[in-house]
Design a protein around this motif. Structure first.
Motif, PDB file in Angstrom:
ATOM      1  N   SER A  29       1.571  -5.835   3.622  1.00 60.86           N
ATOM      2  CA  SER A  29       0.152  -6.991   5.012  1.00 60.86           C
ATOM      3  C   SER A  29       0.227  -8.590   3.779  1.00 60.86           C
ATOM      4  O   SER A  29       0.726  -8.153   3.256  1.00 60.86           O
ATOM      5  N   PHE A  89       1.072  -1.461   0.427  1.00 62.75           N
ATOM      6  CA  PHE A  89       0.016  -0.543   0.155  1.00 62.75           C
ATOM      7  C   PHE A  89       0.839   1.093   0.063  1.00 62.75           C
ATOM      8  O   PHE A  89       2.013   1.098   0.598  1.00 62.75           O
ATOM      9  N   ASP A 134      -4.780  -9.441   7.508  1.00 60.23           N
ATOM     10  CA  ASP A 134      -4.829  -7.964   6.886  1.00 60.23           C
ATOM     11  C   ASP A 134      -4.202  -6.882   7.795  1.00 60.23           C
ATOM     12  O   ASP A 134      -4.296  -5.740   7.870  1.00 60.23           O
ATOM     13  N   THR A 135      -3.133  -7.654   8.491  1.00 53.87           N
ATOM     14  CA  THR A 135      -2.570  -6.181   9.332  1.00 53.87           C
ATOM     15  C   THR A 135      -1.529  -5.682   8.946  1.00 53.87           C
ATOM     16  O   THR A 135      -0.337  -6.647   7.640  1.00 53.87           O
ATOM     17  N   GLN A 136      -1.995  -4.761   8.608  1.00 53.66           N
ATOM     18  CA  GLN A 136      -0.800  -3.865   7.800  1.00 53.66           C
ATOM     19  C   GLN A 136       0.509  -3.661   8.641  1.00 53.66           C
ATOM     20  O   GLN A 136      -0.004  -2.747   9.903  1.00 53.66           O
ATOM     21  N   TYR A 137       1.508  -3.465   7.985  1.00 54.47           N
ATOM     22  CA  TYR A 137       2.730  -2.809   8.976  1.00 54.47           C
ATOM     23  C   TYR A 137       3.095  -1.649   7.711  1.00 54.47           C
ATOM     24  O   TYR A 137       3.826  -2.332   7.047  1.00 54.47           O
ATOM     25  N   PHE A 138       3.656  -0.573   9.262  1.00 53.90           N
ATOM     26  CA  PHE A 138       4.360   0.443   7.352  1.00 53.90           C
ATOM     27  C   PHE A 138       6.194   0.716   8.142  1.00 53.90           C
ATOM     28  O   PHE A 138       5.715   0.230   9.274  1.00 53.90           O
TER      29      PHE A 138
END
Lengths: 117, 114
Positions: B95, B33, B101-105
């Motif tokens: 992710s 993303f 769906d846990t997103q890591y930034f």
């Protein structure tokens, strides 16, 4: 339309007092629900998530969140706030969630938490 | 795991110049993303990829913005030509469907267009 609402732009709490940061959502299906925290000049960090099961979810740094399906809410809570908890908090939802995930998250606009000594 | 890696961390450029932001997702993640964050507009999703294929680019502001993901370990966001209103912090996140769906930034790229 699918959306996430964080009704408070800012929450002020005295250190040692309990805190609540509110989140409500409007999505179809059984969504996954998330809280993220952003400290100044940093990226968003994952705090906790609800997928299924127990409505009370415990996460990092002593935070917890309660899923309420009837009220479509997922409020973030902590029994005793610390000055170091001061940050920007984002609620997010995965539309479709279990069995219908599209892979993306819808984020709220964020709530600034300020904890004073 | 090194987490999501973004480069550069800071970019200052002049209006009209081309800007390229880079992202390396977490190994094994199949979603990537690109977000933009400003004080005025908050956090905005620009585009996201699944297995290197763009899924939704409806958040890309205009044709000056383009994003590519040539392989599973690298993505770019390009702005050409850049304008002062593009000044923002740009985040990349990744992710995996296998982790709900846990997103890591990543740490973000702070872009300033003069």
């Amino acid at each position: 339309a699918q959306s996430v609402a964080q009704p408070e732009d800012q929450v002020n709490v005295a250190e040692g007092n309990p805190l609540t940061v509110k989140c409500t959502y409007s999505v179809s299906g059984n969504p996954y629900l998330f809280w993220y925290v952003q400290y100044p000049n940093r990226g968003l960090q994952f705090l906790l998530k609800y997928i299924t099961g127990d409505n009370l979810v415990k996460g990092s740094y002593g935070f917890e969140a309660e899923f309420n399906k009837s009220q479509t809410s997922f409020h973030l809570k902590k029994p005793s706030a610390l000055v170091s908890d001061s940050a920007l908090y984002f609620c997010a939802v995965s539309p479709g969630g279990y069995g219908g995930s599209q892979g993306n998250l819808i984020f709220g606009k964020g709530t600034k938490l300020s904890v004073k000594p | 795991d090194a987490g999501v890696i973004q480069s550069p961390r800071h970019e200052v450029t002049e209006m009209g110049q081309e800007v390229t932001l880079r992202c390396k997702p977490i190994s094994g993640h199949d979603y990537l993303f690109w977000y933009r964050q400003t004080m005025m507009r908050g956090l905005e999703l620009l585009i996201y990829f699944n297995n290197n294929v763009p899924i939704d680019d409806s958040g890309m502001p205009e044709d000056r913005f383009s994003a590519k993901m040539p392989n599973a370990s690298f993505s770019t966001l390009k702005i050409q030509p850049s304008e002062p209103r593009d000044s923002a912090v740009y985040f990349c996140a990744s992710s995996s469907r296998g982790r709900a769906d846990t997103q890591y930034f990543g740490p973000g790229t702070r872009l300033t267009v003069l």
